[in-house]
Design an enzyme around this catalytic site. Structure first.
Site, short mmCIF file in Angstrom:
data_model
loop_
_atom_site.label_atom_id
_atom_site.label_comp_id
_atom_site.label_asym_id
_atom_site.label_seq_id
_atom_site.Cartn_x
_atom_site.Cartn_y
_atom_site.Cartn_z
N CYS A 229 48.67 45.04 46.64
CA CYS A 229 49.29 43.41 47.37
C CYS A 229 50.64 42.94 46.62
O CYS A 229 51.17 42.84 47.11
CB CYS A 229 48.55 42.73 46.55
SG CYS A 229 46.87 42.52 47.44
N CYS B 206 43.91 44.33 43.34
CA CYS B 206 44.79 45.16 45.33
C CYS B 206 45.67 46.16 44.83
O CYS B 206 46.37 45.54 44.60
CB CYS B 206 44.87 44.14 46.00
SG CYS B 206 45.19 44.76 48.00
N CYS C 234 21.54 57.33 27.73
CA CYS C 234 21.31 56.29 29.05
C CYS C 234 20.62 55.29 27.75
O CYS C 234 19.68 55.41 27.49
CB CYS C 234 20.54 56.62 29.06
SG CYS C 234 19.83 55.01 30.74
#
Length: 538
Positions: free
Chosen positions: A453, A450, A104
């Site tokens: 779409c 999207c 991390c």
């Protein structure tokens, strides 16, 4: 079904950005429990012991190199594991645990700060034991201490956890821990103590003559001072009844009774408190003054900046060398906007810091200096359209305070709509293409990401060809992720909005389950309705 998408209003984009910040700092724990090393609790004294030879070398040479100091500090931090974690928490009054994972990046940034804080606290004789736990290697122990992300700091007092609410530099960690485990105020009784204190603290609040001669370190005013010191999680408080010591710490001190001031390692070094001596007033004073007049945004201070009481914030994005040049002139006028505007410098190359803001502005690819403002109180953004000179930035700040700067709505460049069946609408053309048009308009609202779409786009293309001979009907398309307008709001993608010629203020949203035939029927019905209403008016 349309794919769900938050509203295009800046309010929601701000919430998205906050979520990005939270997610980036709290990466969920995923691991299985592998074989773990056995380290017995009885070895704690060995693990926290500091090599006496290094102490001798420090005396002889003045200071250890930064690498050796870090190495020394890391010896003070106990490595927690499967066998010693519970024993450590149950057997010590105070334990500060750092939950981390080796891969991390934010853990890697915090680790040396944590180690140095442990070193500082040990030198001060703090009773707090500092321990770190590899939460990926020891997931059962991570669950036991309620580590839910990386990195996480948790204080245990007699085995009971308390959330960490301090900062993330070594100094801030040490201050927070000291306040939670002992006296929240450092009492300075000699010049030597004061000189040593200044070397260790870059930011502190100083109280002088807070008590009357007959009530040394007690009384109502002193109680308010202590109450503020306990409530504040970031700033070290110091107290003295000696004017000589006070003058050493606060060079511009004036003989007021009582006196409270804030000292920073910034050009604006000394700030005196001049409000009623009440804890709430003191805390507000510290909150408004703890940042430099011109603050450089970093990973370590970002959360404090975003949560500041100063909600109107001006961000200047540029390369480091450019920001250095502009920083000094900004200092000259920043005092004018104290408590009203926070001025921040952001390295444009630091994607984690700069990119979320630049994306909100639609300027994520910019290589030039960008000056923008965000009012987090009313969820509005602004941008400096002129050259980013100090004079123009000052004028921009003045306009923000006076309310004369218009909000900024991002927009793609104005497109060329010659010989197209579906017109492209952007933020800058929404008024002329949609609200100001005298025709009926079917507007397709989409976004590049999207998934659903594409099918709607094909339907609209077919409809545009079918109705090409209708002079009073226009088909249009807008990318809502890249364009904004105060009267344009959506909650889902894709969306089809029908704007009747007679009323552009109340668009009609077509049902998402409509087939191409259903859409054609809907359009014809509303066009005939419009024509009928027009004939009636005539």
């Amino acid at each position: 079904m349309p794919s769900s998408k938050p509203t295009s209003k800046f309010t929601t984009f701000t919430l998205i950005f906050i979520l990005i910040i939270i997610i980036s700092s709290l990466i969920p724990v995923h691991a299985t429990d592998p074989d773990e090393d056995d380290i017995d609790l009885e070895g704690i004294e060995e693990l926290i012991a500091v090599d006496e030879q290094e102490d001798h070398e420090r005396t002889q040479n003045g200071n250890l190199g930064s690498t050796r100091v870090l190495s020394r500090a890391q010896k003070v931090v106990l490595e927690l594991n499967h066998d010693n974690t519970k024993k450590t928490l149950d057997g010590n009054e105070y334990v500060l645990v750092l939950g981390y994972t080796p891969w991390c990046p934010r853990s890697a940034e915090l680790m040396p700060q944590f180690a140095e804080a442990a070193n500082v606290l040990k030198d001060l004789g703090s009773p707090v034991l500092m321990g770190k736990l590899d939460a990926e290697r020891y997931p059962k122990m991570a669950s036991l201490v309620e580590i839910k992300g990386y990195p996480t700091l948790i204080l245990f007092v007699n085995g009971t956890s308390q959330p960490y609410t301090g900062g993330y530099t070594a100094e801030e960690i040490a201050i927070w821990v000291r306040k939670k485990s002992g006296d929240p105020v450092v009492r300075l009784s000699s010049v030597a103590e004061a000189e040593d204190f200044v070397k260790k603290h870059s930011l502190f609040a100083l109280g002088n003559s807070i008590c009357s001669p007959n009530e040394i370190f007690q009384g109502v005013r002193y109680g308010e001072f202590i109450k503020a010191a306990v409530s504040d999680n970031e700033i070290q408080f110091a107290e003295t009844n000696s004017i000589e010591i006070a003058e050493l710490l606060f060079a511009t001190i004036k003989p007021t009774d009582p006196f409270l001031g804030l000292v920073k390692s910034e050009p604006e070094r000394y700030t005196a408190f001049d409000s009623p001596f009440e804890s709430n007033e003191i805390l507000q004073f510290l909150e408004l003054n703890k940042f430099p007049l011109v603050t450089t945004l970093t990973e370590l201070n970002s959360m404090k900046v975003y949560s500041s009481r100063v909600k109107l914030q001006v961000y200047i994005f540029g390369e480091v060398d450019e920001l250095k040049v502009i920083s000094e002139p900004l200092q000259d006028f920043a005092r004018k906007f104290w408590s009203k505007i926070m001025i921040l410098l952001v390295d444009i190359k630091e994607d984690d810091l700069a990119k979320p803001f630049l994306t909100l502005l639609g300027l994520e690819g910019s290589e030039d200096i960008v000056v923008a403002a965000f009012d987090n109180k009313i969820s509005t953004k602004y941008i400096l359209e002129s050259d980013p000179t100090p004079a123009n930035i000052e004028e921009f700040c003045s306009g923000l305070v006076q309310g004369t700067i218009a909000p900024y709505f991002k927009s793609q460049p104005v497109p060329d709509n010659k010989n197209v069946s579906v017109r492209i609408v952007v933020g800058k053309t929404f008024d002329s293409e949609i609200l100001g048009s005298s025709k009926n308009i079917l507007l397709e609202v989409h976004s590049p990401w999207c998934m659903n779409c594409e099918a709607t786009t094909k339907q609209v293309e077919k409809l545009a060809k079918h109705f090409k001979n209708y002079d009073d009907l226009v088909f249009a398309r807008i990318d809502a992720s890249a364009n904004e307008h105060p009267q344009f709001q959506v909650t889902d993608f894709p969306v089809l909005l029908f704007y009747p010629a007679a009323d552009k203020t109340n668009p009609i949203q077509l049902p998402s389950k409509y087939s191409t035939k259903d859409m054609a029927t809907f359009i014809k019905k509303h066009i005939r309705k419009e024509e009928h209403e027009t004939k009636d008016e005539l």
